[in-house]
Design a protein around this motif. Structure first.
Motif, PDB file in Angstrom:
ATOM      1  N   ASP A 159      22.787  15.761  -5.260  1.00 29.13           N
ATOM      2  CA  ASP A 159      22.904  15.955  -3.544  1.00 29.13           C
ATOM      3  C   ASP A 159      21.648  16.692  -2.973  1.00 29.13           C
ATOM      4  OD1 ASP A 159      25.359  14.618  -3.680  1.00 29.13           O
ATOM      5  OD2 ASP A 159      26.460  16.245  -3.973  1.00 29.13           O
ATOM      6  N   ASN A 160      21.310  17.591  -3.933  1.00 25.86           N
ATOM      7  CA  ASN A 160      20.145  18.468  -3.497  1.00 25.86           C
ATOM      8  C   ASN A 160      18.857  17.984  -4.325  1.00 25.86           C
ATOM      9  OD1 ASN A 160      21.865  20.317  -1.783  1.00 25.86           O
ATOM     10  ND2 ASN A 160      22.571  21.175  -3.766  1.00 25.86           N
ATOM     11  N   VAL A 161      17.916  17.685  -3.353  1.00 21.84           N
ATOM     12  CA  VAL A 161      16.849  17.102  -3.928  1.00 21.84           C
ATOM     13  C   VAL A 161      15.656  17.827  -3.305  1.00 21.84           C
ATOM     14  CG1 VAL A 161      14.944  15.090  -4.185  1.00 21.84           C
ATOM     15  CG2 VAL A 161      17.556  14.621  -3.919  1.00 21.84           C
ATOM     16  N   PRO A 162      14.638  18.463  -4.249  1.00 24.43           N
ATOM     17  CA  PRO A 162      13.600  19.364  -3.776  1.00 24.43           C
ATOM     18  C   PRO A 162      12.537  18.409  -2.676  1.00 24.43           C
ATOM     19  CG  PRO A 162      13.222  18.707  -5.906  1.00 24.43           C
ATOM     20  CD  PRO A 162      14.837  18.225  -5.515  1.00 24.43           C
ATOM     21  N   ALA A 163      12.001  19.323  -1.859  1.00 22.38           N
ATOM     22  CA  ALA A 163      10.891  18.515  -0.936  1.00 22.38           C
ATOM     23  C   ALA A 163       9.631  18.577  -1.903  1.00 22.38           C
ATOM     24  CB  ALA A 163      10.926  19.187   0.341  1.00 22.38           C
ATOM     25  N   LEU A 164       8.873  17.623  -1.445  1.00 23.06           N
ATOM     26  CA  LEU A 164       7.644  17.339  -2.033  1.00 23.06           C
ATOM     27  C   LEU A 164       6.736  18.354  -1.314  1.00 23.06           C
ATOM     28  CD1 LEU A 164       6.436  15.323  -4.134  1.00 23.06           C
ATOM     29  CD2 LEU A 164       5.714  14.034  -2.677  1.00 23.06           C
ATOM     30  N   SER A 165       5.662  18.771  -2.152  1.00 25.34           N
ATOM     31  CA  SER A 165       4.640  19.846  -1.484  1.00 25.34           C
ATOM     32  C   SER A 165       3.759  18.774  -0.429  1.00 25.34           C
ATOM     33  CB  SER A 165       3.868  20.604  -2.499  1.00 25.34           C
ATOM     34  OG  SER A 165       2.803  21.113  -1.851  1.00 25.34           O
ATOM     35  N   GLU A 166       3.316  19.289   0.572  1.00 29.20           N
ATOM     36  CA  GLU A 166       2.487  18.760   1.640  1.00 29.20           C
ATOM     37  C   GLU A 166       1.288  19.706   1.764  1.00 29.20           C
ATOM     38  OE1 GLU A 166       4.468  18.352   5.307  1.00 29.20           O
ATOM     39  OE2 GLU A 166       5.761  16.518   4.338  1.00 29.20           O
ATOM     40  N   ASN A 167       1.010  20.563   0.659  1.00 29.16           N
ATOM     41  CA  ASN A 167      -0.312  21.076   0.595  1.00 29.16           C
ATOM     42  C   ASN A 167      -0.828  21.391  -0.588  1.00 29.16           C
ATOM     43  OD1 ASN A 167      -0.361  22.560   3.470  1.00 29.16           O
ATOM     44  ND2 ASN A 167       1.728  22.841   2.828  1.00 29.16           N
ATOM     45  N   TYR A 168      -1.937  20.422  -0.836  1.00 26.59           N
ATOM     46  CA  TYR A 168      -2.439  20.479  -2.234  1.00 26.59           C
ATOM     47  C   TYR A 168      -4.212  20.026  -2.137  1.00 26.59           C
ATOM     48  CZ  TYR A 168      -1.188  15.626  -1.774  1.00 26.59           C
ATOM     49  OH  TYR A 168      -1.077  14.274  -1.227  1.00 26.59           O
ATOM     50  N   THR A 169      -4.922  20.384  -3.109  1.00 30.62           N
ATOM     51  CA  THR A 169      -6.137  19.564  -3.252  1.00 30.62           C
ATOM     52  C   THR A 169      -6.352  19.332  -4.560  1.00 30.62           C
ATOM     53  OG1 THR A 169      -7.013  20.927  -1.354  1.00 30.62           O
ATOM     54  CG2 THR A 169      -8.582  19.928  -2.737  1.00 30.62           C
ATOM     55  N   ILE A 170      -6.551  18.034  -4.846  1.00 31.78           N
ATOM     56  CA  ILE A 170      -6.665  17.562  -6.312  1.00 31.78           C
ATOM     57  C   ILE A 170      -7.738  16.559  -6.481  1.00 31.78           C
ATOM     58  CG2 ILE A 170      -4.906  15.726  -6.181  1.00 31.78           C
ATOM     59  CD1 ILE A 170      -4.334  16.664  -8.920  1.00 31.78           C
ATOM     60  N   LEU A 171      -8.824  16.888  -7.585  1.00 34.04           N
ATOM     61  CA  LEU A 171      -9.913  16.040  -7.955  1.00 34.04           C
ATOM     62  C   LEU A 171      -9.586  15.119  -9.012  1.00 34.04           C
ATOM     63  CD1 LEU A 171     -12.663  14.830  -7.603  1.00 34.04           C
ATOM     64  CD2 LEU A 171     -13.634  16.984  -8.365  1.00 34.04           C
ATOM     65  N   LEU A 172      -9.342  13.877  -8.932  1.00 37.07           N
ATOM     66  CA  LEU A 172      -8.896  13.234 -10.235  1.00 37.07           C
ATOM     67  C   LEU A 172     -10.183  12.431 -10.694  1.00 37.07           C
ATOM     68  CD1 LEU A 172      -5.750  11.357  -8.520  1.00 37.07           C
ATOM     69  CD2 LEU A 172      -6.012  13.386  -9.916  1.00 37.07           C
ATOM     70  N   GLY A 173     -10.512  12.380 -12.006  1.00 36.15           N
ATOM     71  CA  GLY A 173     -11.717  11.987 -12.426  1.00 36.15           C
ATOM     72  C   GLY A 173     -12.985  12.759 -12.255  1.00 36.15           C
ATOM     73  N   GLU A 174     -12.902  13.970 -12.211  1.00 33.78           N
ATOM     74  CA  GLU A 174     -13.991  14.694 -11.892  1.00 33.78           C
ATOM     75  C   GLU A 174     -15.191  14.493 -12.773  1.00 33.78           C
ATOM     76  OE1 GLU A 174     -15.176  19.291 -10.910  1.00 33.78           O
ATOM     77  OE2 GLU A 174     -13.246  18.920 -11.735  1.00 33.78           O
ATOM     78  N   GLY A 175     -16.275  13.974 -12.585  1.00 28.28           N
ATOM     79  CA  GLY A 175     -17.561  14.108 -13.468  1.00 28.28           C
ATOM     80  C   GLY A 175     -17.801  12.737 -13.917  1.00 28.28           C
ATOM     81  N   ASN A 176     -16.600  11.687 -13.641  1.00 29.10           N
ATOM     82  CA  ASN A 176     -16.753  10.487 -14.428  1.00 29.10           C
ATOM     83  C   ASN A 176     -17.903   9.756 -13.319  1.00 29.10           C
ATOM     84  OD1 ASN A 176     -14.629  10.707 -15.827  1.00 29.10           O
ATOM     85  ND2 ASN A 176     -13.253   9.601 -14.609  1.00 29.10           N
ATOM     86  N   GLU A 177     -18.657   9.005 -13.989  1.00 25.16           N
ATOM     87  CA  GLU A 177     -20.027   8.539 -13.536  1.00 25.16           C
ATOM     88  C   GLU A 177     -19.585   6.945 -13.331  1.00 25.16           C
ATOM     89  OE1 GLU A 177     -23.139   9.414 -12.284  1.00 25.16           O
ATOM     90  OE2 GLU A 177     -22.415  11.591 -12.412  1.00 25.16           O
ATOM     91  N   ALA A 178     -19.361   6.458 -12.194  1.00 23.44           N
ATOM     92  CA  ALA A 178     -18.868   5.091 -11.976  1.00 23.44           C
ATOM     93  C   ALA A 178     -20.480   4.290 -11.978  1.00 23.44           C
ATOM     94  CB  ALA A 178     -18.197   4.810 -10.793  1.00 23.44           C
ATOM     95  N   LEU A 179     -20.477   3.128 -12.126  1.00 16.64           N
ATOM     96  CA  LEU A 179     -21.447   2.051 -12.061  1.00 16.64           C
ATOM     97  C   LEU A 179     -21.653   1.626 -10.448  1.00 16.64           C
ATOM     98  CD1 LEU A 179     -23.886   0.617 -13.591  1.00 16.64           C
ATOM     99  CD2 LEU A 179     -22.120  -1.333 -13.617  1.00 16.64           C
ATOM    100  N   VAL A 180     -22.752   2.075  -9.884  1.00 17.52           N
ATOM    101  CA  VAL A 180     -22.975   1.608  -8.299  1.00 17.52           C
ATOM    102  C   VAL A 180     -24.327   1.254  -8.560  1.00 17.52           C
ATOM    103  CG1 VAL A 180     -21.138   3.290  -7.739  1.00 17.52           C
ATOM    104  CG2 VAL A 180     -23.876   4.109  -7.853  1.00 17.52           C
ATOM    105  N   PRO A 181     -24.531   0.708  -7.222  1.00 16.83           N
ATOM    106  CA  PRO A 181     -26.050   0.092  -6.992  1.00 16.83           C
ATOM    107  C   PRO A 181     -26.959   1.301  -7.013  1.00 16.83           C
ATOM    108  CG  PRO A 181     -24.478  -1.033  -5.629  1.00 16.83           C
ATOM    109  CD  PRO A 181     -23.922   0.002  -6.150  1.00 16.83           C
ATOM    110  N   ARG A 182     -28.006   1.248  -7.835  1.00 11.77           N
ATOM    111  CA  ARG A 182     -29.059   2.455  -7.944  1.00 11.77           C
ATOM    112  C   ARG A 182     -30.337   1.896  -7.596  1.00 11.77           C
ATOM    113  NH1 ARG A 182     -27.591   7.630 -10.082  1.00 11.77           N
ATOM    114  NH2 ARG A 182     -25.370   7.674 -10.983  1.00 11.77           N
ATOM    115  N   ASN A 183     -30.676   0.778  -8.411  1.00 13.47           N
ATOM    116  CA  ASN A 183     -31.962   0.100  -8.462  1.00 13.47           C
ATOM    117  C   ASN A 183     -32.092  -1.118  -7.556  1.00 13.47           C
ATOM    118  OD1 ASN A 183     -32.636   1.835 -10.699  1.00 13.47           O
ATOM    119  ND2 ASN A 183     -31.709   0.445 -11.931  1.00 13.47           N
ATOM    120  N   ILE A 184     -32.628  -1.013  -6.449  1.00 13.84           N
ATOM    121  CA  ILE A 184     -32.753  -1.956  -5.458  1.00 13.84           C
ATOM    122  C   ILE A 184     -33.876  -2.662  -5.228  1.00 13.84           C
ATOM    123  CG2 ILE A 184     -32.123  -2.335  -3.019  1.00 13.84           C
ATOM    124  CD1 ILE A 184     -30.042  -0.971  -4.639  1.00 13.84           C
TER     125      ILE A 184
END
Length: 563
Positions: A306-331
């Motif tokens: 009957d009583n469900v907690p409310a989800l937080s609407e205040n947060y800052t989260i960085l997922l995959g911090e430092g992961n280096e993705a393959l992007v165009p660099r050499n043009i």
């Protein structure tokens, strides 16, 4: 006065009764007016069979449905090929994974019919059984072509094992499962599809976990569903702005798969986040046939407290911090890059009505929403060897609510090839081994972005000082449903305005995003090879290096404001 307790099953029955009535009215109207009605099939059966078997439905044991359901079964069986597969007619032909998607629903409808014990539904039950029998070779030998198909196949094979008890289904499922799950440590799948394929993976792997007792299936469901608490915008729509699939950039709510899996996992784990997310799906998901079917098959597991907690609407989260993705660099770039690569950094920032997403590895690097007002993307385009908008490989935390992206782009030209490399190519450039050409006139352009997250928006600083005279352009893509205002806005092309000075305000239904401030350091309408989003209201600002500027995005309620 005491508020009466909700009866979710009764509500779902009433909802589906209404949808079936609408379906029947439309079908009768189409036939009466000489139009071809919508085709019948498993969707029709998923709507009618549960209501026919449900004593609380006004369509319970309604004999007028007998012919409709028989026709639906017959039409559905006609879609099955000799291989046992079906086709997704506008895309995947003779498709084992699309058959697996259907098997999930077929097996559930079959189980509803079987558990009802109603003799009146036996013919429909037998037709669904026939489809599953015919699908055996398709599922036991057929392949896949996207990462999530493995888990859909495994889930379908689990349901077949549950119904038929054939060990071949278990063995085939584990040929896929033994490859290991393609999930990051923070719970993201390869396809990064928050609105569609996360739910698909979860609901099919739940069957794997329950039927095969495979605990790793539950572990990945938990990780992904836990991540999703950070992927909702203020209107409870799902963050799709970095998806690798067809939900990219779409405004979508959590679907029935999410409705079902959050209820089931909340019941299994008593996890307060899952309870909160399940409650949100109660309010926002379509709650269609699949929801009712699971309530009928697993009523205890679908119940929320009957009583469900409310989800937080205040947060800052960085997922995959430092992961280096393959992007165009050499043009110019001579190879092929993966779009939306696995594990690329994503930052989510919520402050009530404010929702911000920063995204590495794609040109649309920032999303902002405040209430109804949306900026679907910020891009930084460069006049640099035709690169267009730049994708940055990573996001790094640099201070309190401060983050950065940076890249060094290489530009060059190419020498003639030695004769032995082109002697047999008849002068055809594209057949030559151009990757072997030596580079000349090599130069490097450094670009950096700094983001300061604010309670009412974001400040974005653009820095580039290594090479003077390079054209840059910031592109803001706003929702076409809203309006733009500002004295410094100039119409420069269809769907595109330039903010040459001052501020621009985007507004929609009393919610606003202000952009400060404009610049016109060069006159180009857009950078070469930059793709204009014609479904958006585009605002551009033009710079010439050396550049060190800050753009402020301020979000606020503006209803009644004189703009």
């Amino acid at each position: 006065m005491n508020t009466p307790l909700r009866d979710p099953l009764k509500e779902l029955i009433h909802l589906q009764d209404g949808r079936l009535e609408q379906f029947l009215v439309k079908r009768r109207t189409d036939l009466a007016e000489g139009r071809e009605p919508d085709p019948l099939g498993i969707g029709t059966l998923a709507m009618t069979v549960p209501l026919y078997c449900q004593p609380a439905s006004r369509y319970y044991l309604d004999a007028s449905f007998n012919e409709l359901m028989r026709e639906a079964v017959d039409d559905f069986l006609l879609t099955q090929l000799e291989s046992g597969c079906i086709s997704l007619v506008n895309c995947n032909i003779d498709s084992p994974p699309d058959t697996a998607f259907k098997i999930h629903l077929v097996s559930l409808v079959y189980q509803v019919a079987a558990r009802s014990g109603l003799e009146q539904i036996r013919g429909i039950q037998d037709g669904l059984f026939t489809f599953m029998v015919r699908a055996r070779p398709c599922l036991l030998t057929g392949g896949i072509h996207t990462p999530n198909h493995r888990w859909v196949m495994a889930g379908a094979l689990a349901k077949m094992y549950e119904i038929f008890g054939d060990e071949a289904y278990r063995e085939r499922a584990f040929q896929f499962l033994d490859e290991g799950f393609d999930m990051t440590e923070y719970g993201e799948w390869t396809e990064r599809s928050n609105a569609i394929y996360n739910g698909a993976c979860a609901i099919h792997l739940y069957d794997v976990g329950v039927i095969f007792g495979h605990e790793p299936a539950f572990e990945v469901i938990r990780k992904n569903l836990g991540m999703m608490q950070y992927m909702l915008h203020p209107d409870q729509s799902v963050a799709t702005e970095y998806s690798g699939r067809q939900d990219l950039g779409q405004t979508m709510m959590m679907n029935d798969w999410y409705y079902v899996i959050y209820h089931l996992m909340a019941s299994l784990d008593k996890n307060p986040v899952f309870l909160s997310m399940a409650q949100i799906t109660e309010e926002t998901s379509p709650k269609g046939a699949s929801a009712l079917i699971h309530w009928m098959l697993y009523p205890e597991a679908m119940c929320l407290p009957d009583n469900v907690p409310a989800l937080s609407e205040n947060y800052t989260i960085l997922l995959g911090e430092g992961n280096e993705a393959l992007v165009p660099r050499n043009i110019p770039y001579l190879g092929k890059l993966v779009q939306h690569p696995h594990g690329a950094s994503v930052l989510r920032h919520r402050k009530g009505k404010l929702s911000v997403t920063l995204m590495a590895a794609q040109p649309e690097l920032m999303y902002i929403q405040y209430g109804k007002a949306r900026m679907f993307g910020l891009k930084l385009a460069a006049g640099w060897f035709g690169i267009g908008a730049v994708a940055f490989p990573s996001i790094k935390k640099t201070g309190m609510e401060r983050y950065s992206m940076d890249i060094e782009l290489e530009g060059c030209y190419f020498q003639p090839l030695p004769k032995e490399h082109f002697a047999d190519k008849n002068g055809i450039y594209v057949n030559m081994p151009n990757h072997l050409r030596e580079k000349t006139n090599i130069q490097h352009l450094q670009l950096a972005l700094d983001f300061q997250l604010l309670t009412d928006g974001v400040e974005v600083s653009i820095r580039s000082k290594t090479i003077p005279g390079i054209y840059l352009q910031a592109v803001c893509m706003f929702d076409s449903l809203g309006e733009l205002s500002g004295d410094g806005l100039e119409q420069v092309a269809p769907h595109m305005k330039q903010l040459v000075n001052g501020d621009a305000v985007f507004s929609l239904e009393g919610d606003c995003i202000r952009v400060s401030s404009g610049a016109k350091e060069h006159k180009d309408v857009s950078m070469r090879n930059e793709k204009v989003n014609r479904d958006a209201l585009n605002v551009t600002m033009n710079y010439v290096t050396p550049t060190d500027v800050t753009i402020r995005f301020q979000a606020y309620a503006c209803e009644g404001e004189d703009q």
